[in-house]
Design a protein around this motif. Structure first.
Motif, PDB file in Angstrom:
ATOM      1  N   PHE A 226       0.842  -1.199   0.000  1.00  0.00           N
ATOM      2  CA  PHE A 226       0.000   0.000   0.000  1.00  0.00           C
ATOM      3  C   PHE A 226       0.873   1.242   0.000  1.00  0.00           C
ATOM      4  O   PHE A 226       2.101   1.164   0.153  1.00  0.00           O
ATOM      5  CB  PHE A 226      -0.942   0.006   1.214  1.00  0.00           C
ATOM      6  CG  PHE A 226      -0.243   0.190   2.535  1.00  0.00           C
ATOM      7  CD1 PHE A 226      -0.121   1.444   3.115  1.00  0.00           C
ATOM      8  CD2 PHE A 226       0.300  -0.911   3.206  1.00  0.00           C
ATOM      9  CE1 PHE A 226       0.525   1.608   4.327  1.00  0.00           C
ATOM     10  CE2 PHE A 226       0.947  -0.750   4.420  1.00  0.00           C
ATOM     11  CZ  PHE A 226       1.065   0.507   4.981  1.00  0.00           C
ATOM     12  N   THR A 227       0.253   2.389  -0.200  1.00  0.00           N
ATOM     13  CA  THR A 227       0.920   3.679  -0.030  1.00  0.00           C
ATOM     14  C   THR A 227       0.247   4.417   1.114  1.00  0.00           C
ATOM     15  O   THR A 227      -0.952   4.230   1.372  1.00  0.00           O
ATOM     16  CB  THR A 227       0.824   4.531  -1.308  1.00  0.00           C
ATOM     17  OG1 THR A 227      -0.552   4.779  -1.602  1.00  0.00           O
ATOM     18  CG2 THR A 227       1.482   3.827  -2.486  1.00  0.00           C
ATOM     19  N   VAL A 228       1.023   5.248   1.800  1.00  0.00           N
ATOM     20  CA  VAL A 228       0.449   6.028   2.907  1.00  0.00           C
ATOM     21  C   VAL A 228      -0.495   7.089   2.363  1.00  0.00           C
ATOM     22  O   VAL A 228      -1.537   7.382   2.959  1.00  0.00           O
ATOM     23  CB  VAL A 228       1.580   6.672   3.737  1.00  0.00           C
ATOM     24  CG1 VAL A 228       1.002   7.638   4.774  1.00  0.00           C
ATOM     25  CG2 VAL A 228       2.404   5.593   4.432  1.00  0.00           C
ATOM     26  N   ASP A 229      -0.164   7.650   1.192  1.00  0.00           N
ATOM     27  CA  ASP A 229      -0.973   8.712   0.598  1.00  0.00           C
ATOM     28  C   ASP A 229      -1.857   8.149  -0.511  1.00  0.00           C
ATOM     29  O   ASP A 229      -1.526   7.137  -1.135  1.00  0.00           O
ATOM     30  CB  ASP A 229      -0.073   9.809   0.031  1.00  0.00           C
ATOM     31  CG  ASP A 229       0.869  10.370   1.073  1.00  0.00           C
ATOM     32  OD1 ASP A 229       0.371  10.784   2.138  1.00  0.00           O
ATOM     33  OD2 ASP A 229       2.086  10.380   0.821  1.00  0.00           O
ATOM     34  N   ASN A 230      -2.973   8.830  -0.754  1.00  0.00           N
ATOM     35  CA  ASN A 230      -3.872   8.405  -1.816  1.00  0.00           C
ATOM     36  C   ASN A 230      -3.359   8.857  -3.180  1.00  0.00           C
ATOM     37  O   ASN A 230      -2.543   9.772  -3.293  1.00  0.00           O
ATOM     38  CB  ASN A 230      -5.282   8.952  -1.580  1.00  0.00           C
ATOM     39  CG  ASN A 230      -5.923   8.326  -0.354  1.00  0.00           C
ATOM     40  OD1 ASN A 230      -5.647   7.181  -0.020  1.00  0.00           O
ATOM     41  ND2 ASN A 230      -6.764   9.097   0.324  1.00  0.00           N
ATOM     42  N   LEU A 231      -3.873   8.216  -4.209  1.00  0.00           N
ATOM     43  CA  LEU A 231      -3.448   8.469  -5.578  1.00  0.00           C
ATOM     44  C   LEU A 231      -4.425   9.428  -6.244  1.00  0.00           C
ATOM     45  O   LEU A 231      -5.639   9.184  -6.239  1.00  0.00           O
ATOM     46  CB  LEU A 231      -3.417   7.134  -6.321  1.00  0.00           C
ATOM     47  CG  LEU A 231      -2.857   7.101  -7.728  1.00  0.00           C
ATOM     48  CD1 LEU A 231      -1.353   7.272  -7.697  1.00  0.00           C
ATOM     49  CD2 LEU A 231      -3.219   5.783  -8.390  1.00  0.00           C
TER      50      LEU A 231
END
Length: 567
Positions: A226-231
């Motif tokens: 996952f990424t901590v920030d949204n795309l």
């Protein structure tokens, strides 16, 4: 006259047969060149990129007969459907029949992966994509990237990569746990993935090795990324809502560095007793899910004077090891940790059965085994001679017959040993060995005594210390980031085995000296939590796995050569 005609007739028949036989031998049929061209789509109904689709079936016709390879697993439909369609072949046509109504005003993308092959040669029609819309507009944005294993950057195949849009009733971060994604695709053998038919929107991106095929993160043994920030995906740019990624999009495709998700398996955050066993005579092992410094193990019975226990532990404390005198059949123990572990049981002290024991051959230890770090008859320059024992050594009795020979010069009674670990399993010989010299170490019997009273047999070690010029060196300046507790630097061989590791706590120069000439890789781990090893992440706490960075080039070490790098 009739006889003459008969002979002539037979002669003609024989000549004709011989001619035909010769023709058959000379001319051989040929099938022509092997077909290496994959199938070609001749037509589709509706056409690819169609809008206002309201039917229940899609027909795709090829230029040859095809087969389908496991379509339910290899064909990905995004957004995902609740029920897999029916895939049927009719002549040279593939028919896809939907089993549920499609959503209104949605762009659907069907990626066939490696599901379609031609009938005769098996040529794969790879990564064919069919897109259609149930509304007036085809969403045309595409997004692609890779999923790699966080610990070693190897590809993560067969991962679902999922995109979620904001939900009116559920928190954004909880969506991977509770609902199916808005868009889904799957990684190939190289970990690559691709989305098409996307809207301009903000997305939560999540990768999942789905253990129960429900497109939800609901099992503790499912790997994730996952990424901590949204795309944030728009027609002109692609970025995360934080500052960790800024990529440009040209012609609706990511143009520069690929987007990468790093996959990992979350650690179980609960301390557990995983195993208690007697792997060999005189050794009791307790294995835990986490370092067990606060775990209490106590004997709940009165022990005879002849029974002794010598407690040790593994390097990171996740295993507690008890060496004991093997003269007792069982032991009553209690193991406690907070409220999570409360185990009281009678443990058999008989070792697990080996192949020899299954055949009725009892194994007994008559002497103390000694190993050392001499390899191929050589000890590297500037290296100590290390002795390793299978059980703790608690006493060393030097004798006048302990000696070594240095290039035919005899020095008697000059062997001194120093313990270099906490438990007496490793000792070094206090002797500096000179390059380009040969040595013969002779240790008589009954010098090293284990805590059980087992002692060694006569040991003879012969080796040479090569010249320094036979080896190469690597010197690297490592810059430690301010937000990282320490950096673990590992030197790997061509099979990714760790040759040597060092830990630095400030920007400094690291040296890997006296290396055998060959190719090496350099790997660093940004050890943020300072536990001395790579740590995975945790989705619920929004903790990413610790960064692993490889030096971009393979390092070719040559004899009598220094390599200086900055990393």
């Amino acid at each position: 006259m009739k006889n003459v005609q008969k002979i002539l007739s037979l002669t003609l028949i024989f000549a004709l047969m011989l001619s035909l036989t010769r023709c058959a031998n000379v001319v051989s049929p040929s099938g022509g060149p092997k077909d290496t061209v994959p199938p070609i789509v001749l037509q589709a109904s509706p056409e690819n990129q169609s809008t206002n689709f309201s039917g229940k079936e899609i027909h795709i016709t090829f230029d040859e007969y095809v087969t389908l390879n496991n379509p339910n697993n290899n064909i990905m439909i995004s957004p995902p459907l609740e029920n897999n369609p029916e895939y049927k072949l009719n002549g040279k046509s593939l028919i896809i029949k939907f089993k549920e109504p499609l959503k209104s005003d949605v762009t659907y993308s069907i990626n066939f992966g490696e599901a379609i092959k031609d009938l005769h040669e098996g040529n794969v029609f790879k990564d064919y994509s069919f897109t259609f819309s149930t509304g007036d507009v085809i969403d045309t944005l595409t997004f692609e990237g890779k999923v790699l294993q966080a610990a070693d950057h190897k590809p993560s195949p067969d991962f679902f990569v999922m995109l979620y849009t904001e939900n009116d009733t559920l928190p954004f971060d909880s969506l991977p746990y509770l609902v199916r994604p808005n868009y889904v695709t799957k990684t190939d053998k190289e970990g690559k993935f691709k989305f098409s038919g996307l809207k301009e929107n903000e997305y939560l991106i999540f990768a999942l090795k789905d253990g129960n095929s429900n497109l939800r993160f609901d099992l503790p043994n499912e790997e994730i990324g996952f990424t901590v920030d949204n795309l944030q995906l728009t027609i002109n740019s692609l970025q995360l809502t934080g500052d960790s990624l800024q990529l440009t999009v040209d012609s609706l495709r990511v143009k520069n560095e690929p987007f990468i998700l790093y996959s990992f398996l979350e650690e179980d955050s609960v301390q557990r007793l995983l195993k208690k066993e007697v792997p060999e005579d005189g050794l009791l092992r307790f294995a835990f899910s986490y370092p067990a410094k606060d775990v209490k193990i106590e004997v709940m019975e009165t022990l005879p004077d002849s029974f002794a226990i010598y407690p040790t532990h593994s390097a990171n404390y996740d295993s507690i090891l008890w060496y004991f005198t093997p003269n007792k059949d069982s032991l009553l123990l209690t193991i406690n940790y907070d409220t999570l572990i409360n185990d009281t049981s009678q443990i058999s002290l008989k070792p697990r059965k080996t192949e020899g024991r299954r055949r009725g051959k009892e194994q007994t230890i008559s002497s103390l085994n000694i190993t050392n770090n001499v390899t191929g008859g050589k000890l590297k320059p500037e290296q100590d001679l290390i002795f390793t024992f299978k059980e703790p050594v608690t006493e060393i009795i030097m004798r006048d017959t302990s000696w070594y020979i240095e290039d035919n010069d005899t020095i008697i009674n000059d062997l001194q040993f120093t313990q270099i670990d906490s438990f007496g399993l490793k000792y070094k010989l206090e002797k500096t060995f000179v390059p380009e010299q040969s040595y013969k170490i002779i240790i008589p019997d009954s010098v090293f005594y284990s805590f059980k009273g087992v002692t060694n047999d006569t040991t003879v070690i012969t080796f040479k210390v090569p010249a320094l010029s036979e080896y190469g060196n690597i010197f690297i300046t490592i810059e430690k980031p301010e937000d990282v507790s320490q950096v673990i630097v590992e030197l790997l061989d061509d099979k990714d085995k760790v040759v040597e590791r060092q830990i630095i706590r400030e920007t400094s120069k690291v040296g890997f000296k006296n290396l055998v000439p060959k190719k090496y890789k350099l790997k660093t781990i940004l050890d943020r939590d300072g536990n001395g090893r790579w740590s995975p992440g945790h989705y619920g706490r929004k903790i990413l796995p610790e960064d692993v960075i490889y030096h971009k080039d393979v390092i070719d070490v040559k004899a009598n050569w220094d390599i200086v790098l900055e990393f």
